[in-house]
Write an enzyme that holds these catalytic residues in place. Sequence first.
Site, PDB file in Angstrom:
ATOM      1  N   HIS A 131       0.956  -1.309  -0.017  1.00  0.00           N
ATOM      2  CA  HIS A 131      -0.163  -0.104   0.071  1.00  0.00           C
ATOM      3  C   HIS A 131       0.895   1.308  -0.165  1.00  0.00           C
ATOM      4  O   HIS A 131       2.247   1.208   0.146  1.00  0.00           O
ATOM      5  CB  HIS A 131      -0.987  -0.067   1.419  1.00  0.00           C
ATOM      6  CG  HIS A 131      -1.982  -0.752   1.118  1.00  0.00           C
ATOM      7  ND1 HIS A 131      -1.948  -2.194   1.566  1.00  0.00           N
ATOM      8  CD2 HIS A 131      -3.257  -0.425   0.627  1.00  0.00           C
ATOM      9  CE1 HIS A 131      -3.404  -2.813   1.294  1.00  0.00           C
ATOM     10  NE2 HIS A 131      -3.810  -1.841   0.931  1.00  0.00           N
ATOM     11  N   LYS A 135      -0.702   4.793   4.407  1.00  0.00           N
ATOM     12  CA  LYS A 135      -1.355   3.827   5.337  1.00  0.00           C
ATOM     13  C   LYS A 135      -0.775   3.639   6.706  1.00  0.00           C
ATOM     14  O   LYS A 135       0.538   3.095   6.753  1.00  0.00           O
ATOM     15  CB  LYS A 135      -1.399   2.476   4.539  1.00  0.00           C
ATOM     16  CG  LYS A 135      -2.571   1.413   5.228  1.00  0.00           C
ATOM     17  CD  LYS A 135      -2.976   0.614   4.240  1.00  0.00           C
ATOM     18  CE  LYS A 135      -3.689  -0.500   4.602  1.00  0.00           C
ATOM     19  NZ  LYS A 135      -5.277   0.117   5.228  1.00  0.00           N
TER      20      LYS A 135
END
Length: 237
Positions: A131, A135
């Site tokens: 990600h 995040k």
Amino acid sequence: MNIAILGYGKMGQNIEKIAEKRGHSIVLKTNIKPNQEELKKADIAIDFSEPSAAFENISLAISVQVPVISGTTGWLDDYDKVVELCKEKSGHFLYASNFSVGVNLFFKLNKYFSKLMSSVENYQPELEETHHIHKKDAPSGTAISLAEQVIKETSYESWACPPDDSQNNIPIKAYREGEVFGDHCVTFSSEIDQLSIKHSAKSRQGFALGAVMAAEWLSKQKPGVYQMAQVLDDLIK
């Protein structure tokens, strides 16, 4: 529908655009604790806030009889409390680690894949997820959901991130790179070969669209606690 967006970051902004295109109105969008009276004006709340705020946001919505869906990850230690509150207040609640229709199809595929691989010997599972650098939780909620599916279909007892030396844990490798929207890969390997399935998100729009579709679906249901799989089952009938 009149929608309250709890957590107005990039996901919240995408949800707003898609909801308005689908004919809905946004009556509240906030990055702080919502005002109770303002929240009551909504027909449904969509929570994509911070892990530290999610439990309070969801609880408030249920307490004032506003159906709520949440895609926030990293708060699930309090999930059972939300379920109990939902029962107590006859509320509507739906949580998903990922609202993308594609990812939920991937969940269905992973369940079958894991069951199939468990029927043969000497294959070990492993998960990888990547990600964007913003995040905050690792592994992702989606990776955890995938690992839990593998555990149900195999003899493994838990998962580990970062991977450890235990033979009973499924290793999860989590990477945070650039602006990646979300890649998830499940692999079963042996000394002979390996098999993998993978999902890659190209934008946030898939997550936002799925969240709005889930909100539309939940607004028509009886009080209760629901999952995205139930939304998907209705969509693909």
